[in-house]
Every structure is written in structure tokens, then in C-alpha cells.
Design a protein around this motif. Structure first.
Motif, PDB file in Angstrom:
ATOM      1  N   THR A   3       0.945  -1.183  -0.041  1.00  0.00           N
ATOM      2  CA  THR A   3      -0.050   0.053  -0.047  1.00  0.00           C
ATOM      3  C   THR A   3       0.828   1.183  -0.026  1.00  0.00           C
ATOM      4  OG1 THR A   3      -1.891  -1.307   1.239  1.00  0.00           O
ATOM      5  CG2 THR A   3      -1.776   1.257   1.159  1.00  0.00           C
ATOM      6  N   PHE A   4       1.911   1.017   0.801  1.00  0.00           N
ATOM      7  CA  PHE A   4       2.703   2.431   0.935  1.00  0.00           C
ATOM      8  C   PHE A   4       4.275   2.268   0.180  1.00  0.00           C
ATOM      9  CE2 PHE A   4      -0.226   2.387   4.232  1.00  0.00           C
ATOM     10  CZ  PHE A   4      -0.587   3.594   4.347  1.00  0.00           C
ATOM     11  N   ALA A   5       4.473   3.121  -0.566  1.00  0.00           N
ATOM     12  CA  ALA A   5       5.904   2.971  -1.268  1.00  0.00           C
ATOM     13  C   ALA A   5       7.012   3.059  -0.322  1.00  0.00           C
ATOM     14  CB  ALA A   5       6.155   4.049  -2.277  1.00  0.00           C
TER      15      ALA A   5
END
Length: 100
Positions: A3-5
Motif C-alpha cells: 500500500t505504501f511506497a
């Protein structure tokens, strides 16, 4: 992780006393924290924190403190400075405000 880089992590309190199932090498590398705190009792019967987690942190050159070794760990923030103090009396300034 999908979901989060990336997430900027200064201090990570390792999950489940530093067990290998809660702090996998890929998770630790993805977060890339400056400092990891591990909360575990001295000589606990579960072997926490796990040798795998300690090995991962060592290979990443990540600073770590464990209550099993240092006792109480106290963090304090003051005007952008981050300080750490242990029950053994170790005191460190971990970070300074940007630009100083």
C-alpha cells in the motif's frame, strides 16, 4: 507494504518482543528505521528477541536497544532533538533538528 511506497521511520518498537514472525527481514529493510526498540524480559523462555531479528538489524547497521539488556528505555523529544536514556544510565542524543 504494497500500500505504501515508503514510510519515514526514525524509531520502531519491534512487534511481539522482537519475534521473527513479527519483524521479518523484508519488513525491517522496507521500514529502514534509524533505531529499533525491543521489549523483552531478561532470560525469557521464548528466546525473545529472536536471533534472526538481531542478525537482520546487525546486517542493516541499525541501532537497537532491548529491555532484556538495558532495562527501562526512556525516549524524550525536545525542540526537535530525540534523546534516549536507559536504566543502566546510558544517555544518547539520537537525532537533531533538520538543518543543525
Amino acid at each position: 507494504m504494497d500500500t505504501f511506497a515508503s514510510l519515514p521511520v526514525t524509531v520502531l518498537k519491534a512487534g511481539h518482543h522482537g519475534s521473527s514472525s513479527a519483524s521479518s527481514p523484508s519488513f525491517l529493510e522496507w521500514l529502514d528505521p534509524d533505531l529499533v526498540l525491543l521489549s523483552a524480559g531478561r532470560n525469557n523462555r521464548y528466546g525473545h528477541p529472536s536471533p534472526e531479528v538481531i542478525s537482520s538489524l546487525q546486517s542493516m547497521n541499525t541501532a537497537r536497544f532491548c529491555t532484556a539488556e538495558s532495562g527501562m528505555i526512556h525516549l524524550a523529544s525536545w525542540h526537535g532533538f530525540l534523546f534516549l536514556e536507559t536504566a543502566e544510565g546510558q544517555v544518547s542524543c539520537l537525532s537533531t533538528p533538520a538543518g543543525r
